[in-house]
Each structure stands twice: as structure tokens, then as C-alpha cells.
Design a protein around this motif. Structure first.
Motif, PDB file in Angstrom:
ATOM      1  N   ILE A  30      -6.477   1.511   1.098  1.00  0.00           N
ATOM      2  CA  ILE A  30      -5.366   2.023   0.350  1.00  0.00           C
ATOM      3  C   ILE A  30      -4.942   3.557   1.031  1.00  0.00           C
ATOM      4  N   ASN A  31      -5.807   3.957   1.634  1.00  0.00           N
ATOM      5  CA  ASN A  31      -5.500   5.273   2.470  1.00  0.00           C
ATOM      6  C   ASN A  31      -4.531   5.067   3.696  1.00  0.00           C
ATOM      7  N   SER A  32      -4.820   4.006   4.370  1.00  0.00           N
ATOM      8  CA  SER A  32      -3.997   3.783   5.417  1.00  0.00           C
ATOM      9  C   SER A  32      -2.451   3.289   4.960  1.00  0.00           C
ATOM     10  N   GLU A  33      -2.500   2.550   3.694  1.00  0.00           N
ATOM     11  CA  GLU A  33      -1.260   2.206   3.174  1.00  0.00           C
ATOM     12  C   GLU A  33      -0.410   3.691   2.922  1.00  0.00           C
ATOM     13  N   ASP A  34      -1.063   4.401   2.160  1.00  0.00           N
ATOM     14  CA  ASP A  34      -0.627   5.617   1.585  1.00  0.00           C
ATOM     15  C   ASP A  34      -0.153   6.667   2.788  1.00  0.00           C
ATOM     16  N   GLU A  35      -0.656   6.429   3.845  1.00  0.00           N
ATOM     17  CA  GLU A  35      -0.322   7.328   5.122  1.00  0.00           C
ATOM     18  C   GLU A  35       1.318   7.051   5.621  1.00  0.00           C
ATOM     19  N   LYS A  36       1.785   5.831   5.157  1.00  0.00           N
ATOM     20  CA  LYS A  36       3.134   5.237   5.626  1.00  0.00           C
ATOM     21  C   LYS A  36       4.275   6.084   4.824  1.00  0.00           C
ATOM     22  N   VAL A  37       3.645   6.773   3.702  1.00  0.00           N
ATOM     23  CA  VAL A  37       4.707   7.193   2.840  1.00  0.00           C
ATOM     24  C   VAL A  37       5.575   8.418   3.278  1.00  0.00           C
ATOM     25  N   PRO A  38       4.949   9.519   3.862  1.00  0.00           N
ATOM     26  CA  PRO A  38       5.797  10.555   4.500  1.00  0.00           C
ATOM     27  C   PRO A  38       6.808  10.306   5.532  1.00  0.00           C
ATOM     28  N   ALA A  39       6.366   9.321   6.262  1.00  0.00           N
ATOM     29  CA  ALA A  39       7.577   9.110   7.213  1.00  0.00           C
ATOM     30  C   ALA A  39       8.492   8.392   6.812  1.00  0.00           C
ATOM     31  N   GLN A  40       8.439   7.615   5.690  1.00  0.00           N
ATOM     32  CA  GLN A  40       9.696   7.009   5.040  1.00  0.00           C
ATOM     33  C   GLN A  40      10.647   8.097   4.372  1.00  0.00           C
ATOM     34  N   ILE A  41       9.967   9.044   3.655  1.00  0.00           N
ATOM     35  CA  ILE A  41      10.494  10.139   2.963  1.00  0.00           C
ATOM     36  C   ILE A  41      11.244  10.941   4.051  1.00  0.00           C
ATOM     37  N   LYS A  42      10.722  11.001   5.171  1.00  0.00           N
ATOM     38  CA  LYS A  42      11.418  12.020   6.432  1.00  0.00           C
ATOM     39  C   LYS A  42      12.809  11.516   6.591  1.00  0.00           C
ATOM     40  N   LYS A  43      12.878   9.922   6.506  1.00  0.00           N
ATOM     41  CA  LYS A  43      14.266   9.265   6.940  1.00  0.00           C
ATOM     42  C   LYS A  43      15.327   9.668   6.024  1.00  0.00           C
ATOM     43  N   ALA A 163      20.199   9.097  -7.255  1.00  0.00           N
ATOM     44  CA  ALA A 163      19.447   8.397  -7.444  1.00  0.00           C
ATOM     45  C   ALA A 163      18.133   8.290  -6.571  1.00  0.00           C
ATOM     46  N   ILE A 164      16.926   8.020  -7.023  1.00  0.00           N
ATOM     47  CA  ILE A 164      15.675   7.895  -6.174  1.00  0.00           C
ATOM     48  C   ILE A 164      15.245   6.511  -6.366  1.00  0.00           C
ATOM     49  N   SER A 165      14.942   5.614  -5.505  1.00  0.00           N
ATOM     50  CA  SER A 165      14.322   4.569  -5.500  1.00  0.00           C
ATOM     51  C   SER A 165      13.467   4.227  -4.184  1.00  0.00           C
ATOM     52  N   CYS A 166      12.908   3.027  -4.299  1.00  0.00           N
ATOM     53  CA  CYS A 166      12.042   2.555  -3.118  1.00  0.00           C
ATOM     54  C   CYS A 166      12.512   1.373  -2.451  1.00  0.00           C
ATOM     55  N   VAL A 167      13.763   0.781  -2.719  1.00  0.00           N
ATOM     56  CA  VAL A 167      14.151  -0.636  -2.205  1.00  0.00           C
ATOM     57  C   VAL A 167      15.503  -0.287  -1.638  1.00  0.00           C
ATOM     58  N   SER A 168      15.684  -1.301  -0.547  1.00  0.00           N
ATOM     59  CA  SER A 168      17.152  -1.141   0.247  1.00  0.00           C
ATOM     60  C   SER A 168      18.189  -1.642  -0.769  1.00  0.00           C
ATOM     61  N   ASN A 169      19.507  -0.895  -0.404  1.00  0.00           N
ATOM     62  CA  ASN A 169      20.545  -1.326  -1.403  1.00  0.00           C
ATOM     63  C   ASN A 169      20.533  -1.319  -2.677  1.00  0.00           C
ATOM     64  N   SER A 170      19.840  -0.184  -3.305  1.00  0.00           N
ATOM     65  CA  SER A 170      19.382  -0.177  -4.745  1.00  0.00           C
ATOM     66  C   SER A 170      20.745  -0.329  -5.719  1.00  0.00           C
ATOM     67  N   ILE A 171      20.440  -0.977  -6.919  1.00  0.00           N
ATOM     68  CA  ILE A 171      21.610  -0.960  -7.581  1.00  0.00           C
ATOM     69  C   ILE A 171      21.799   0.332  -8.371  1.00  0.00           C
ATOM     70  N   VAL A 184       8.980   2.541   1.336  1.00  0.00           N
ATOM     71  CA  VAL A 184       7.589   2.405   1.347  1.00  0.00           C
ATOM     72  C   VAL A 184       6.990   1.025   1.669  1.00  0.00           C
ATOM     73  N   GLY A 185       7.522  -0.085   1.291  1.00  0.00           N
ATOM     74  CA  GLY A 185       6.979  -1.462   1.509  1.00  0.00           C
ATOM     75  C   GLY A 185       6.123  -1.826   0.366  1.00  0.00           C
ATOM     76  N   MET A 195       1.776   3.115  -7.231  1.00  0.00           N
ATOM     77  CA  MET A 195       0.922   3.585  -5.792  1.00  0.00           C
ATOM     78  C   MET A 195       1.952   4.106  -4.882  1.00  0.00           C
ATOM     79  N   LYS A 196       2.155   3.509  -3.900  1.00  0.00           N
ATOM     80  CA  LYS A 196       2.965   3.971  -2.607  1.00  0.00           C
ATOM     81  C   LYS A 196       4.276   4.525  -3.387  1.00  0.00           C
ATOM     82  N   ALA A 197       5.008   3.665  -4.151  1.00  0.00           N
ATOM     83  CA  ALA A 197       6.460   3.993  -4.428  1.00  0.00           C
ATOM     84  C   ALA A 197       6.204   5.068  -5.617  1.00  0.00           C
ATOM     85  N   GLY A 198       5.121   5.331  -6.246  1.00  0.00           N
ATOM     86  CA  GLY A 198       5.171   6.463  -7.074  1.00  0.00           C
ATOM     87  C   GLY A 198       4.853   7.706  -6.275  1.00  0.00           C
ATOM     88  N   THR A 199       3.991   7.444  -5.375  1.00  0.00           N
ATOM     89  CA  THR A 199       3.548   8.581  -4.555  1.00  0.00           C
ATOM     90  C   THR A 199       4.766   8.991  -3.596  1.00  0.00           C
TER      91      THR A 199
END
Length: 301
Positions: A30-43, A163-171, A184-185, A195-199
Motif C-alpha cells: 500500500i505504501n509503495s502505491e501511495d508513493e506514486k501520488v506526489p509525482a502525478q500531482i506535480k504534473k 475541476a479536480i479528478s483522477c482520470v484522463s479526459n474527465s467529464i 494516480v492509476g 485511497m490513492k485518488a482520495g490522497t
């Protein structure tokens, strides 16, 4: 509705056997998956910056910041909004969170509420939304009808929208002036977007509200100088902030907090400039409450 196409609904191949792992292996995974979040936000930093600047511009002319969402996303908006008054001394009206199903849905989901666009319009009308306000729609899946309805109404009356979402081409992104998509995948547990999306959403909201408050002069150096000294703990915190900002001792900080009517900002400026309460009040008003600007003005820079 093809949920399987959404990144938040796909199966995470990294966690496909999570139910067979030991406790420590689950925790590590779970921790290793959570580590992916900041990099996606930076984008998303440019979009986040654009949204913040628009919010600040409107708050300065009397606008408000309104979060709107459903489920976890809605609760996160309410959480962020509720923490602004005690941290930054702003009114409870300045930053608000509303969610599908109302206050009761904070604890217990109200079935079907998130599927109604009309409910969002009704909720925003109850807030007397105006063109000065900013409405940020929150939906991990990027498709919640309640959020879409709220954004459409906000756009209709001329409010600023994000708008804030966690998917590509969000409606929801297509219904907002600024679109933030933190991809965040797939979640550790498929579809569990708390989890990741909420974080990711929580981190983005932290960035937005904190930066807005800094731009509004609620922070001096990295200290929350508009903290409201409403109890013993906060009075002590106020004194420590005064000491840190002016290098005075505790005895002097106690004097300053009384002379300043428990206003940390006034106390700091009084000590740094040698001026009285009324004089620093004028300085702060002239500089939109920003201590750094007031000090630069005083020394002629």
C-alpha cells in the motif's frame, strides 16, 4: 456507463494477490502505491497555479471558495474548508464545502443524491452564489452528475470554476475553466478511490487552500499569523509566533499580545516598527493584511 475505462476502476496488477500476503507485505505494498501520488500531482502544477490565482483574484473583490462533491470527494472538500477558519482566522463563509446529500451524507451516504444535477443547483442557490465566487468540482471518477450540475450552474452565472479528478479526459473537466487531472492509476483495492485518488485530492486541496491563504497575507515567513487565540493552547501558540517573528522573549510577547488585542499580526508589527496599535492597523489595511509588504513599505523597499 463504462466504468472499466476509467483509471480509477481498473484492476491493479501490482496488488492482484494482496489477499494472500502477510500483514507487513500488505502495508509495504500500500505504501509503495501511495508513493506514486506526489509525482502525478506535480504534473498538474501549472493548472493548480492557474486555479489559485483565479481564486485569490476573486476573494480580493469579495468572493468565496466553494468545494462541491459527492462521497469521499465531497467529504474531503468539507474537511479542507472546515480547517481554514481556525488555521487562518477567516470566516466560515469564505471557504465552504458542500456535498451531495447534505450534512447527513458526511457520515452516511445518501443514495442517489450524487446522480442529481438539480440538487447541486439547489445547494448552490442556497449559498447565493455570485460571479465573484469560485466553485471547484471534486470527483475522483470525473463524471459525477451532481458535480457537473454544480459546475454548469456556476458557469452560467459567471463564477470561476475548477475541476479536480483522477482520470484522463474527465467529464467534469469539460465543464470547468481550469481542469486538474491527477492520474494516480488503479487502486490497491479495485475502485476504492478513498485511497490513492482520495490522497491526491486531499494533497491538491491542501496546496490550493494553503497557497491562497499565503497570497492573502495570512502567513508571515512560514508562520500562521492570523491564528485566533481563542483558548489557552492557541494563546501560547500566538506568543511563540510573536517570539519567533521578532526575537523577543516570552515576557515581551505577553505584553505585546495584550497591547495588540490578541492580534498576532499587530503584535509583530508593533515590535518590529515601534509603532502603536492604530498606526500598524493602518499599515496592515494599506497592504491587504500582508506583514511582509507592510515591513517593506516601512523601510522604503
Amino acid at each position: 456507463m463504462e466504468l472499466k475505462k476509467l483509471e480509477t476502476e481498473q484492476i491493479n496488477q501490482n496488488t492482484i494477490d494482496i489477499d494472500t500476503l502477510s500483514t507487513i507485505d500488505i502495508v509495504n505494498l500500500i505504501n509503495s502505491e501511495d508513493e506514486k501520488v506526489p509525482a502525478q500531482i506535480k504534473k498538474c502544477n501549472i493548472e493548480i497555479q492557474t486555479l489559485i490565482d483565479g481564486i485569490v483574484e476573486r476573494i480580493k473583490i469579495g468572493g468565496r471558495l466553494i468545494y462541491i462533491g459527492a462521497g469521499t470527494s465531497g467529504r474531503l472538500g468539507i474537511l479542507d474548508a472546515s480547517e481554514c477558519p481556525p488555521t487562518y482566522g477567516v470566516s466560515y463563509e469564505l471557504v465552504q464545502g458542500i456535498m451531495a446529500g447534505g450534512k447527513d451524507a458526511i457520515i452516511k451516504a445518501k443514495e442517489g443524491a450524487e446522480d442529481s444535477k438539480d440538487l447541486a443547483v439547489q445547494d448552490l442557490k442556497e449559498l447565493d452564489l455570485t460571479e465573484k465566487d469560485t466553485v471547484i468540482g471534486l470527483a475522483a471518477s470525473g463524471r459525477t452528475p451532481y458535480v457537473i450540475g454544480g459546475l454548469d450552474y456556476a458557469n452560467e452565472i459567471g463564477a470561476f470554476t475548477g475541476a479536480i479528478s483522477c482520470v484522463s479526459n474527465s467529464i467534469i473537466g469539460k465543464h470547468a475553466k481550469v481542469n486538474i487531472e491527477a492520474i494516480v492509476g488503479p487502486e490497491v483495492v479495485t475502485g476504492s478511490t478513498r485511497m490513492k485518488a482520495g490522497t491526491a485530492q486531499k494533497m491538491i486541496l491542501n496546496i490550493i487552500s494553503t497557497t491562497v491563504m499565503i497570497k492573502l497575507g495570512k502567513v508571515y515567513k512560514n508562520l500562521m499569523v492570523d491564528v485566533q487565540a481563542t483558548n489557552e493552547k492557541l494563546v501560547e501558540r500566538a506568543k511563540r509566533i510573536i517570539m519567533e517573528s521578532t526575537s523577543c522573549d516570552m515576557e515581551r510577547a505577553c505584553v505585546l499580545i495584550k497591547l495588540s488585542n490578541q492580534s498576532v499580526k499587530h503584535a509583530i508589527l508593533m515590535e518590529l516598527t515601534g509603532k502603536g496599535y492604530d498606526e500598524v492597523s493602518v499599515m496592515l489595511e494599506r497592504n491587504e493584511g500582508n506583514i511582509s509588504k507592510a515591513i517593506r513599505e516601512e523601510i522604503g523597499q
